[in-house]
Write an enzyme that holds these catalytic residues in place. Structure first.
Site, PDB file in Angstrom:
ATOM      1  N   LYS A   1       0.825  -1.216   0.000  1.00 44.09           N
ATOM      2  CA  LYS A   1       0.000   0.000   0.000  1.00 44.09           C
ATOM      3  C   LYS A   1       0.852   1.256   0.000  1.00 44.09           C
ATOM      4  CE  LYS A   1      -3.891  -2.341   2.279  1.00 44.09           C
ATOM      5  NZ  LYS A   1      -3.330  -3.660   2.589  1.00 44.09           N
TER       6      LYS A   1
HETATM    7  O1  LIG Z   1      -4.837  -4.341  -0.138  1.00 44.32           O
HETATM    8  C1  LIG Z   1      -5.280  -5.343   0.428  1.00 44.32           C
HETATM    9  O2  LIG Z   1      -4.902  -6.467   0.126  1.00 44.32           O
HETATM   10  C2  LIG Z   1      -6.410  -5.174   1.356  1.00 44.32           C
HETATM   11  C3  LIG Z   1      -7.296  -4.169   1.062  1.00 44.32           C
HETATM   12  C4  LIG Z   1      -8.524  -4.123   1.735  1.00 44.32           C
HETATM   13  O3  LIG Z   1      -9.379  -3.311   1.437  1.00 44.32           O
HETATM   14  N1  LIG Z   1      -8.765  -5.029   2.713  1.00 44.32           N
HETATM   15  C5  LIG Z   1      -7.877  -6.009   3.049  1.00 44.32           C
HETATM   16  O4  LIG Z   1      -8.201  -6.829   3.914  1.00 44.32           O
HETATM   17  N2  LIG Z   1      -6.654  -6.050   2.425  1.00 44.32           N
HETATM   18  C6  LIG Z   1      -5.614  -7.009   2.853  1.00 44.32           C
HETATM   19  O5  LIG Z   1      -6.036  -8.328   2.570  1.00 44.32           O
HETATM   20  C7  LIG Z   1      -5.681  -9.208   3.647  1.00 44.32           C
HETATM   21  C8  LIG Z   1      -6.955  -9.758   4.257  1.00 44.32           C
HETATM   22  O6  LIG Z   1      -6.677 -10.723   5.208  1.00 44.32           O
HETATM   23  P1  LIG Z   1      -7.803 -11.705   5.802  1.00 44.32           P
HETATM   24  O7  LIG Z   1      -8.880 -10.842   6.358  1.00 44.32           O
HETATM   25  O8  LIG Z   1      -7.042 -12.467   6.850  1.00 44.32           O
HETATM   26  O9  LIG Z   1      -8.267 -12.574   4.663  1.00 44.32           O
HETATM   27  C9  LIG Z   1      -4.822  -8.384   4.602  1.00 44.32           C
HETATM   28  O10 LIG Z   1      -3.463  -8.519   4.238  1.00 44.32           O
HETATM   29  C10 LIG Z   1      -5.302  -6.976   4.356  1.00 44.32           C
HETATM   30  O11 LIG Z   1      -4.331  -6.004   4.605  1.00 44.32           O
END
Ligand SMILES: O=C(O)c1cc(=O)[nH]c(=O)n1[C@@H]1O[C@H](COP(=O)(O)O)[C@@H](O)[C@H]1O
Length: 267
Positions: free
Chosen positions: A93
């Site tokens: 990010k």
């Molecule tokens: O950019 C991202 O990947 C991201 C954007 C977003 O809006 N929401 C989001 O959850 N993420 C990332 O996606 C992953 C989600 O993880 P889980 O919730 O464990 O599946 C994490 O690494 C978050 O930082």
């Protein structure tokens, strides 16, 4: 070949749009890797062994590697994923002023794609956008509850901030290397953004632990069959509470396979 062309080939080859998030929270690592020289690397290696057949891509989040051992663990992880033929999207990010952005963008020598933050505007992203062979994935409508605080605000032009970001990203996509992050927890916005920018592939996080909408993620996440739906904790910690040992990693493999099958029902 562009990152998204390569990703498209990988998706066809293994019939999966699953992005496996490698977010190895040290407090949740299983006993079996805790005494390793680099526990996060030992963990990721086994997760990759267990999941690579179902992984269109791996998405390590930089937050879990930002210390000296962490960077070593990340480098080993990236090399190992590449050895299995799986691209790596670094979820960092990034977004900063010119000289800092140029330095941040050098990490693209090591990974295939990166997430970037559009808050500082186009010049802050230019060093990333200049990398024609890499995937530059712009935060648009994030999956967290506070995503609406700024992103849903309506501008004087009548469009929302996230719609403006989608338009800008479309304009930045002169080299077919730009995608958008749109969370599965915002299915209406997903649909609207897909209509607005039909050609941009999306990275859709928020299924699994965050409970997002898988059907919407698939229906609106893909552009010409290319896009990614990510789950991190729902896959890598699927074995928590089980017997441990190799079973822990088998559970991660099973969770990745199950998500692939679930998502493929809607493709
Ligand atoms: O950019 C991202 O990947 C991201 C954007 C977003 O809006 N929401 C989001 O959850 N993420 C990332 O996606 C992953 C989600 O993880 P889980 O919730 O464990 O599946 C994490 O690494 C978050 O930082």
């Amino acid at each position: 070949m562009t990152f998204f062309e390569e990703l498209g080939e990988r998706i066809s080859e293994i019939d999966s749009i699953v992005s496996v998030g490698l977010d190895p929270d040290p407090s949740r690592l299983p006993e079996s890797v805790r005494d390793a020289d680099l526990p996060r690397w030992a963990f990721n290696r086994r997760i990759i062994d267990a999941t690579h057949e179902h992984a269109a891509c791996y998405k390590p989040n930089a937050a879990f590697y930002e210390d000296s051992d962490g960077w070593r663990a990340l480098r080993e992880t990236v090399a190992y994923a590449h050895g299995k033929g799986v691209p790596v999207l670094l979820d960092a990010k990034r977004g900063d002023i010119g000289n800092t952005a140029r330095q941040y963008a050098t990490v693209l020598d090591e990974v295939d794609a990166i997430t970037v933050n559009p808050y500082l505007g186009g010049d802050a992203l230019q060093p990333f956008l200049d990398r024609e062979d890499k995937g530059i994935i712009v935060l648009c409508r994030t999956s967290n509850a506070g995503g609406s605080d700024l992103q849903d605000l309506e501008l004087a032009s009548g469009e929302t901030v996230y719609e403006r970001v989608a338009d800008l990203a479309d304009a930045w996509n002169t080299d077919d290397n730009v995608g958008l992050v749109v969370g599965a927890t915002a299915p209406e916005e997903l649909e609207a953004i897909r209509e607005q920018v039909p050609d941009l592939p999306f990275l859709v996080p928020g299924v699994g632990a965050q409970g997002g909408d898988k059907e919407a993620a698939v229906e609106y996440g893909l552009a010409d069959g290319v896009g990614l739906v990510n789950s991190s904790r729902g896959i890598i910690f699927a074995g928590e509470g089980g017997p441990g040992g190799e079973e822990f990693f088998r559970a991660a493999g099973a969770a990745a396979r199950e998500l692939k099958t679930d998502l493929n029902r809607y493709r």
